[in-house]
Write an enzyme that holds these catalytic residues in place. Sequence first.
Site, PDB file in Angstrom:
ATOM      1  N   GLN A  19     -19.348 -43.689   7.528  1.00 20.98           N
ATOM      2  CA  GLN A  19     -19.428 -43.506   6.084  1.00 20.98           C
ATOM      3  C   GLN A  19     -19.392 -42.009   5.779  1.00 20.98           C
ATOM      4  O   GLN A  19     -20.082 -41.223   6.441  1.00 20.98           O
ATOM      5  CB  GLN A  19     -20.724 -44.102   5.530  1.00 20.98           C
ATOM      6  CG  GLN A  19     -20.770 -45.595   5.547  1.00 20.98           C
ATOM      7  CD  GLN A  19     -19.909 -46.214   4.466  1.00 20.98           C
ATOM      8  OE1 GLN A  19     -19.504 -45.560   3.509  1.00 20.98           O
ATOM      9  NE2 GLN A  19     -19.605 -47.487   4.618  1.00 20.98           N
ATOM     10  N   ASP A 116     -19.946 -56.238   6.305  1.00 25.66           N
ATOM     11  CA  ASP A 116     -19.560 -54.995   5.637  1.00 25.66           C
ATOM     12  C   ASP A 116     -18.069 -54.813   5.906  1.00 25.66           C
ATOM     13  O   ASP A 116     -17.659 -53.933   6.659  1.00 25.66           O
ATOM     14  CB  ASP A 116     -20.387 -53.832   6.189  1.00 25.66           C
ATOM     15  CG  ASP A 116     -20.127 -52.516   5.471  1.00 25.66           C
ATOM     16  OD1 ASP A 116     -19.385 -52.513   4.461  1.00 25.66           O
ATOM     17  OD2 ASP A 116     -20.649 -51.484   5.929  1.00 25.66           O
ATOM     18  N   CYS A 145     -17.020 -52.645  -0.356  1.00 29.63           N
ATOM     19  CA  CYS A 145     -16.393 -51.458  -0.939  1.00 29.63           C
ATOM     20  C   CYS A 145     -15.153 -51.844  -1.745  1.00 29.63           C
ATOM     21  O   CYS A 145     -14.449 -50.991  -2.253  1.00 29.63           O
ATOM     22  CB  CYS A 145     -16.027 -50.444   0.143  1.00 29.63           C
ATOM     23  SG  CYS A 145     -14.865 -51.066   1.369  1.00 29.63           S
TER      24      CYS A 145
END
Length: 198
Positions: A19, A116, A145
């Site tokens: 990230q 994720d 995301c």
Amino acid sequence: VRETPFGAPLYFAPPCFRQANLPQFFRIVDALRAHVPNKSRVVELYGGVATIGAHLVAKARYVRCSDENPWNAACVALTRRDLPDALAQKLTYETAPAAAVARRGGLDDCDVVIVDPPRKGLCDDVRAALLRRGQTPRRLVYVSCGFDALKRDIDELLAARWTLVHVEGHVLFPGADHVETLAVLDEEGRGGRGKRKK
């Protein structure tokens, strides 16, 4: 590269995903931890270098992480080496695509599934595995995301037997228009049937 932004040591090789705003991402991890019951059997798909999973081992019965990037395995091995033995034994990692884990029944015997995924959302095999009833009612913790893909995936789960119990947004890049979303869903038996809790 070794980093410890939230307690557990994390290692990143150059070809591993990291990230860009790791300290801010750990606000998501902190919020996520509150939705993982103590002593849960946790499976994390799209797990990278166990960025989330390594921070759950203290409260989970076990955490099984997987990701398709072969470089992640060495990074997770270093994380396990640096954890206390009792915690390291509860964290396992497998180099495997999420689809392969889902197809072989890897989500059937857990209490919590953490995903994720990339912006495109869950692959078809993972959605299909979540639509099959687990051995016990499961909780899905979804970090997204890609909001359009998240909406598609949640709509499909809600149409089956899942209930949306919590959702929150996180801004990883102040000033940008991108929001990461944390959503928590419960399978029938934990919550309700295909609805949003009020």
